[in-house]
Scaffold this motif. Structure first.
Motif, PDB file in Angstrom:
ATOM      1  N   PRO A  10      54.995  27.469  62.112  1.00 44.51           N
ATOM      2  CA  PRO A  10      55.930  26.248  62.415  1.00 44.51           C
ATOM      3  C   PRO A  10      55.582  25.017  61.631  1.00 44.51           C
ATOM      4  O   PRO A  10      54.937  25.126  61.154  1.00 44.51           O
ATOM      5  N   ASP A  11      57.024  24.639  60.852  1.00 46.62           N
ATOM      6  CA  ASP A  11      56.648  23.245  60.588  1.00 46.62           C
ATOM      7  C   ASP A  11      55.504  22.247  60.915  1.00 46.62           C
ATOM      8  O   ASP A  11      55.091  22.371  62.260  1.00 46.62           O
ATOM      9  N   GLY A  12      54.349  22.039  60.210  1.00 47.67           N
ATOM     10  CA  GLY A  12      53.822  20.726  60.994  1.00 47.67           C
ATOM     11  C   GLY A  12      52.665  21.666  60.832  1.00 47.67           C
ATOM     12  O   GLY A  12      51.228  21.398  61.553  1.00 47.67           O
ATOM     13  N   TYR A  13      52.785  23.166  61.398  1.00 46.59           N
ATOM     14  CA  TYR A  13      51.719  23.909  61.285  1.00 46.59           C
ATOM     15  C   TYR A  13      50.379  23.899  59.907  1.00 46.59           C
ATOM     16  O   TYR A  13      50.429  23.763  58.433  1.00 46.59           O
ATOM     17  N   SER A  14      49.068  23.185  59.721  1.00 44.02           N
ATOM     18  CA  SER A  14      48.053  22.821  59.569  1.00 44.02           C
ATOM     19  C   SER A  14      46.476  24.722  59.192  1.00 44.02           C
ATOM     20  O   SER A  14      46.456  24.900  59.984  1.00 44.02           O
ATOM     21  N   ILE A  15      46.455  25.103  58.237  1.00 45.64           N
ATOM     22  CA  ILE A  15      45.577  25.883  58.137  1.00 45.64           C
ATOM     23  C   ILE A  15      44.367  25.221  57.615  1.00 45.64           C
ATOM     24  O   ILE A  15      44.363  24.669  56.907  1.00 45.64           O
ATOM     25  N   GLY A  16      43.242  25.907  58.525  1.00 46.03           N
ATOM     26  CA  GLY A  16      42.158  25.161  58.186  1.00 46.03           C
ATOM     27  C   GLY A  16      41.659  25.985  58.119  1.00 46.03           C
ATOM     28  O   GLY A  16      41.754  27.018  57.013  1.00 46.03           O
ATOM     29  N   ILE A  17      40.211  26.004  57.153  1.00 45.20           N
ATOM     30  CA  ILE A  17      38.739  26.632  56.611  1.00 45.20           C
ATOM     31  C   ILE A  17      38.919  28.459  57.169  1.00 45.20           C
ATOM     32  O   ILE A  17      38.880  29.081  56.195  1.00 45.20           O
ATOM     33  N   GLU A  18      38.771  28.294  58.542  1.00 43.47           N
ATOM     34  CA  GLU A  18      38.718  29.380  59.247  1.00 43.47           C
ATOM     35  C   GLU A  18      39.129  30.389  59.603  1.00 43.47           C
ATOM     36  O   GLU A  18      39.182  31.460  58.708  1.00 43.47           O
ATOM     37  N   GLU A  19      40.646  29.575  59.439  1.00 35.92           N
ATOM     38  CA  GLU A  19      41.520  31.159  59.513  1.00 35.92           C
ATOM     39  C   GLU A  19      42.195  30.887  57.992  1.00 35.92           C
ATOM     40  O   GLU A  19      42.811  32.629  57.682  1.00 35.92           O
ATOM     41  N   LEU A  20      41.768  30.545  56.540  1.00 37.50           N
ATOM     42  CA  LEU A  20      41.888  30.936  55.761  1.00 37.50           C
ATOM     43  C   LEU A  20      40.512  31.797  54.609  1.00 37.50           C
ATOM     44  O   LEU A  20      40.856  33.194  54.383  1.00 37.50           O
ATOM     45  N   LYS A  21      39.966  31.625  55.707  1.00 35.88           N
ATOM     46  CA  LYS A  21      38.453  32.790  55.508  1.00 35.88           C
ATOM     47  C   LYS A  21      38.970  33.605  55.737  1.00 35.88           C
ATOM     48  O   LYS A  21      39.298  34.948  55.132  1.00 35.88           O
ATOM     49  N   GLU A  22      39.659  33.730  56.849  1.00 32.57           N
ATOM     50  CA  GLU A  22      39.857  34.874  57.968  1.00 32.57           C
ATOM     51  C   GLU A  22      41.043  35.752  57.809  1.00 32.57           C
ATOM     52  O   GLU A  22      40.862  37.432  57.177  1.00 32.57           O
ATOM     53  N   THR A  23      42.019  34.877  56.674  1.00 32.32           N
ATOM     54  CA  THR A  23      42.466  35.829  56.023  1.00 32.32           C
ATOM     55  C   THR A  23      42.814  36.386  54.678  1.00 32.32           C
ATOM     56  O   THR A  23      42.833  37.422  54.752  1.00 32.32           O
ATOM     57  N   ALA A  24      41.556  35.713  53.818  1.00 34.67           N
ATOM     58  CA  ALA A  24      40.747  36.694  52.875  1.00 34.67           C
ATOM     59  C   ALA A  24      40.396  38.247  53.464  1.00 34.67           C
ATOM     60  O   ALA A  24      40.210  38.776  52.666  1.00 34.67           O
ATOM     61  N   GLU A  25      39.855  37.722  53.809  1.00 33.55           N
ATOM     62  CA  GLU A  25      38.519  38.748  55.024  1.00 33.55           C
ATOM     63  C   GLU A  25      39.171  39.875  55.483  1.00 33.55           C
ATOM     64  O   GLU A  25      38.965  41.262  54.468  1.00 33.55           O
ATOM     65  N   ASN A  26      40.652  39.625  55.754  1.00 37.59           N
ATOM     66  CA  ASN A  26      41.350  39.974  56.117  1.00 37.59           C
ATOM     67  C   ASN A  26      41.944  41.328  55.047  1.00 37.59           C
ATOM     68  O   ASN A  26      41.949  42.749  55.639  1.00 37.59           O
ATOM     69  N   ALA A  27      42.091  40.609  54.408  1.00 35.11           N
ATOM     70  CA  ALA A  27      42.321  41.430  53.150  1.00 35.11           C
ATOM     71  C   ALA A  27      41.752  42.256  52.064  1.00 35.11           C
ATOM     72  O   ALA A  27      41.834  42.956  50.851  1.00 35.11           O
ATOM     73  N   GLU A  28      40.341  41.211  52.812  1.00 38.40           N
ATOM     74  CA  GLU A  28      39.565  41.994  51.980  1.00 38.40           C
ATOM     75  C   GLU A  28      39.060  41.963  50.429  1.00 38.40           C
ATOM     76  O   GLU A  28      38.612  42.266  49.463  1.00 38.40           O
ATOM     77  N   ILE A  29      39.372  40.715  50.521  1.00 37.44           N
ATOM     78  CA  ILE A  29      39.437  39.288  49.160  1.00 37.44           C
ATOM     79  C   ILE A  29      38.197  38.436  49.714  1.00 37.44           C
ATOM     80  O   ILE A  29      38.067  38.172  50.142  1.00 37.44           O
ATOM     81  N   ARG A  30      37.107  39.181  48.374  1.00 40.70           N
ATOM     82  CA  ARG A  30      35.820  37.513  48.162  1.00 40.70           C
ATOM     83  C   ARG A  30      36.264  37.153  46.988  1.00 40.70           C
ATOM     84  O   ARG A  30      36.944  37.561  45.888  1.00 40.70           O
ATOM     85  N   LEU A  31      36.582  35.515  47.174  1.00 42.52           N
ATOM     86  CA  LEU A  31      37.262  34.704  46.153  1.00 42.52           C
ATOM     87  C   LEU A  31      36.272  34.480  45.077  1.00 42.52           C
ATOM     88  O   LEU A  31      35.154  34.653  45.323  1.00 42.52           O
ATOM     89  N   LYS A  32      36.399  34.345  43.621  1.00 46.59           N
ATOM     90  CA  LYS A  32      35.612  33.993  42.711  1.00 46.59           C
ATOM     91  C   LYS A  32      36.511  32.986  41.801  1.00 46.59           C
ATOM     92  O   LYS A  32      36.973  32.813  41.644  1.00 46.59           O
ATOM     93  N   SER A  33      35.448  32.957  41.094  1.00 48.93           N
ATOM     94  CA  SER A  33      35.036  31.647  40.167  1.00 48.93           C
ATOM     95  C   SER A  33      36.472  32.026  39.039  1.00 48.93           C
ATOM     96  O   SER A  33      36.767  33.255  38.127  1.00 48.93           O
ATOM     97  N   GLY A  34      37.403  31.521  39.358  1.00 48.93           N
ATOM     98  CA  GLY A  34      38.490  31.944  38.082  1.00 48.93           C
ATOM     99  C   GLY A  34      39.797  32.352  38.855  1.00 48.93           C
ATOM    100  O   GLY A  34      40.183  32.558  37.872  1.00 48.93           O
ATOM    101  N   ASP A  35      39.460  32.339  39.896  1.00 44.89           N
ATOM    102  CA  ASP A  35      40.970  32.478  40.863  1.00 44.89           C
ATOM    103  C   ASP A  35      41.647  31.754  40.884  1.00 44.89           C
ATOM    104  O   ASP A  35      41.689  30.380  41.020  1.00 44.89           O
ATOM    105  N   ALA A  36      43.145  32.201  40.919  1.00 44.45           N
ATOM    106  CA  ALA A  36      44.403  31.956  41.050  1.00 44.45           C
ATOM    107  C   ALA A  36      44.891  31.824  42.466  1.00 44.45           C
ATOM    108  O   ALA A  36      45.451  33.178  42.445  1.00 44.45           O
ATOM    109  N   VAL A  37      44.774  31.436  43.366  1.00 42.33           N
ATOM    110  CA  VAL A  37      45.357  31.094  44.788  1.00 42.33           C
ATOM    111  C   VAL A  37      46.758  31.601  45.095  1.00 42.33           C
ATOM    112  O   VAL A  37      46.979  29.627  45.295  1.00 42.33           O
TER     113      VAL A  37
END
Lengths: 293, 293, 293, 293
Positions: free
Chosen positions: D152-179
């Protein structure tokens, strides 16, 4: 010696010498219309219009045109139309310089701060939108005619020559005049390709001539050249006439006039009418000045 | 019944009804200047200028400005300057329609082929560059004043109402007149955001009123609205007044006039001066029309 | 003999030879990335970018900038920003030609009617927005290197010379290739003023060479010159390579490549990536092609 | 705490976090291309492209078109062509922000003075022309998918939600990534008229999430919304994510991504390629980013 007209019409003034034009001047100028004729003093605006290389020329784009219908565009209830857009520098062809166009020491005419002119807002002070329509006596000083031909590039018109030109035409300058000077420069460019035109050398007036005009009551100074003043500039100066007339006297300049045809009539005073486009915050405006005679 | 003025001034004519203005009309109009005053009838041009959504508004860009000097730009010999560029549709704010702006059946005014208007060359026939400066008697028909307020959206001004408005002002139309009609529309848009303005409904004249003006000798018809004519259009028609006046009578339209302030003076005839920019091949031109009185 | 690829991919096709690139070609090209390096093949875009006189150069305008803040613009909660706009022809600098850019007999590639391209809608067929991203093997044919210096103006590269250039580089063209030809033209223009550049004579390929590329499976042909093909054109022809490649073979051209630096690496095959801006109805797009190697 | 990456790559650096991409990152990313397919992540550019009201939309003009020939334009030796021009803000549609786009306290990324950005020269520091092509691993964090629909408009994505989204996709961010972050915002605007789109409220990341990305090695952060970050902003701040990422971390933002179609593939890591137009002094560039997989 300098900043002659600062504060003359109040600290908030943004129109300068045009304050000198009142009902009396307008009525006197109107009386000069005797043949019932009108001359346009504007160059055509097209991609061929002379323009120095640091500015772009006119870009004219069709948004819809006759070709669209030829290609099958449907016309509802028979209605067909064309319309178009332009991209152009405001100092193109025959145009007027607003009082914010040139200055020095971070101060515009009347002491307004040059920081009033920004990318976000344009010119909040002395913009071309502040200029009233110019309706007053026009005076033609035909220096080229005096020489029998267009003046050579770089020719500098001094106070004496300008005075004599006026005297020979039996013109006595007075307060409120719009003065138009013919150098023959524009005529000399006819037929040249845009990029072959020399914008670094041109015939024009010098500072002495400019100050004489200002002191004689001129409210606008125009010419049929690129920059009113002689170029190259005197050693150690850059656009000195711009600085003295625009900034110190609050006198707008009208550049790129098309005077050749009108000059052939031998008319030296007339009702002059020039109405800038009220572009909010603009530093100049293309314009179609008229001589009514 | 239609195409009334085709061939009237020769098969090559591109200026239409403006042929009716001669020295006599100009001199008579000049005599109307009695107070020595001038009114501009142009709206300010800015990104706030009302414009329908199929056109873009004014884009005004600074090429160099006071901010540049504040940021450290070097000024040689003390010279500082600002200049700017615009992008704009030619039918923006107060503007004149060239005779190539609207037509039907692939034929412009006087039978010129609409295929003369292309992306490559713009309008080779009936372009706004062909129009002479308009200097003639101006007549104000203040319909809004008659109603005591701006006319409602969609209000259609017919021949009888327009005639009565003229009679009440003791104006008798004559050949050569530039007729300006005040509907109050523009005043009604004040303060609205550009995209909240309704360009599909407006007060304006109907075809009967338009033809009365044409037959009375009008050489130009202007109004303080978007399109001169009442909108929505009568069933089964699209811009019928444009078609009859521009195409059949060769009468240019002057749209978006700022009449509110001038109308308060109660002056109904005056010297009207309007000089289009000579944009080669243009279908219209922003303009600053003047009333001298 | 002509219109070779019309109907080859169906009567509605608008992308032409790019149909030849599939997963196999992409995977094979990806395998060419061995050093993990990237080269941009685009020229800088500025008002100095070479452009023929019938087109305008880049106009870049600041809408808001650092000068505004230096001039006193207020920053709310410390936020400051700059943004800008451009005016540009789509065939500027390094750019791709859409399949609607050139044609003959009123028919575009694949028989689409040229009346699909109008002022109102742009190109409704074969617009640059229809082109997919180009990701395939890139091949560099360095004709200038073969000569030891940039080719002289007007030099025509024929089929034999192009074949030998490929052979010397041990390149065998195959279906799906993006072929880039280095003539040295762009390097030769370095330091010249825009208006001193000769756009009427340039080294480039002739029709025999172009057809050899097409028949060898090229899906895009690029070069470091203004128009891919040798100019002046053979007597009695105008842009014959454009006509044969774009219109008959459905092969997009990529003009104005910056190849000097990349060529020095001596790499002749690589992963080529070029993604046009999806300008709806555009006939071309400025582009930044990449060589990944 | 702030200005984390200033001086990290030398006092003259103008590309910021992109310094983190080297041969190793490029080769690893290239290995992700396994199906031999390409997805464009760019919106179409037209006058319908969503744009906030302080910017203009795309203006696309035909310089020559098929309609011209239908109207009788002569084709020499059978050659016919079309070409066109655009006027556009550089922050339009899918576009990249240069490191000079946003800052505070008169200092850009790495301490460069904001006075380097002027009307005359554009951005002399940190312009979009300084950015190298971006070729590295792309990672898709599909927050909208997690919610089952556009946020929804105005929805704020915080660090936890973003981390979980990555984890669920089995993505571990690393240096050099375009996110790349999918919020669903752009999809939600489909079918709306340009002026009905709300640019003041949108789903996006908050500062905590932004800093987590920066600290995880992101070299570019993109999203399918107008401004990457949640709007309205937290009380007392304006574009805080812009300030922290662009100015303090030297991380370019990529706005207006078209992710809907690509997201349906369920691919979360890929070879990301995005090549800005090298507009000298530009603060941004329209761009067509690609995902190769």
């Amino acid at each position: 010696m300098s900043r002659e007209n600062w504060s003359r019409w109040g600290e908030h003034d943004e129109i300068g010498a045009l304050n000198l034009v009142g009902a009396e001047e307008i009525l006197a100028a109107t009386a000069l219309v005797q043949q019932g004729k009108v001359a346009s003093l504007a160059q055509p605006l097209s991609k061929k219009t002379p323009v120095p290389s640091h500015r772009t020329g006119l870009l004219h784009f069709m948004d819809r045109d006759g070709g669209d219908y030829a290609a099958g565009a449907r016309s509802v209830h028979g209605f067909q139309f064309a319309e178009d857009s332009v991209v152009m520098p405001l100092h193109l062809g025959t145009h007027i310089d607003g009082l914010c166009h040139a200055w020095s020491e971070d101060q515009l005419y009347n002491g307004h701060a040059s920081t009033e002119i920004t990318s976000t807002h344009g010119a909040k002070k002395c913009g071309v939108d502040k200029l009233p329509p110019i309706v007053t006596r026009g005076v033609l000083l035909d220096v080229a005619k005096r020489h029998g031909s267009p003046l050579p590039d770089g020719y500098s018109i001094g106070i004496e020559e300008l005075k004599e030109t006026a005297e020979n035409a039996e013109i006595r300058l007075k307060s409120g005049d719009a003065v138009l000077i013919r150098t023959g420069w524009l005529e000399n460019q006819a037929g040249k390709r845009r990029h072959d035109i020399n914008f670094n050398e041109e015939p024009g007036i010098d500072v002495s001539a400019a100050l004489w005009l200002a002191n004689s009551g001129a409210v606008m100074v125009g010419a049929d050249n690129y920059a009113i003043e002689a170029m190259p500039f005197p050693e150690g100066t850059i656009f000195p006439v711009h600085q003295r007339l625009i900034r110190d006297h609050g006198i707008s300049l009208l550049e790129g006039l098309a005077l050749q045809e009108f000059a052939q009539l031998g008319i030296h005073e007339f009702l002059f009418v020039a109405a800038p486009l009220p572009i909010v915050g603009g530093t100049g405006s293309p314009i179609t000045p008229l001589a009514l005679y």
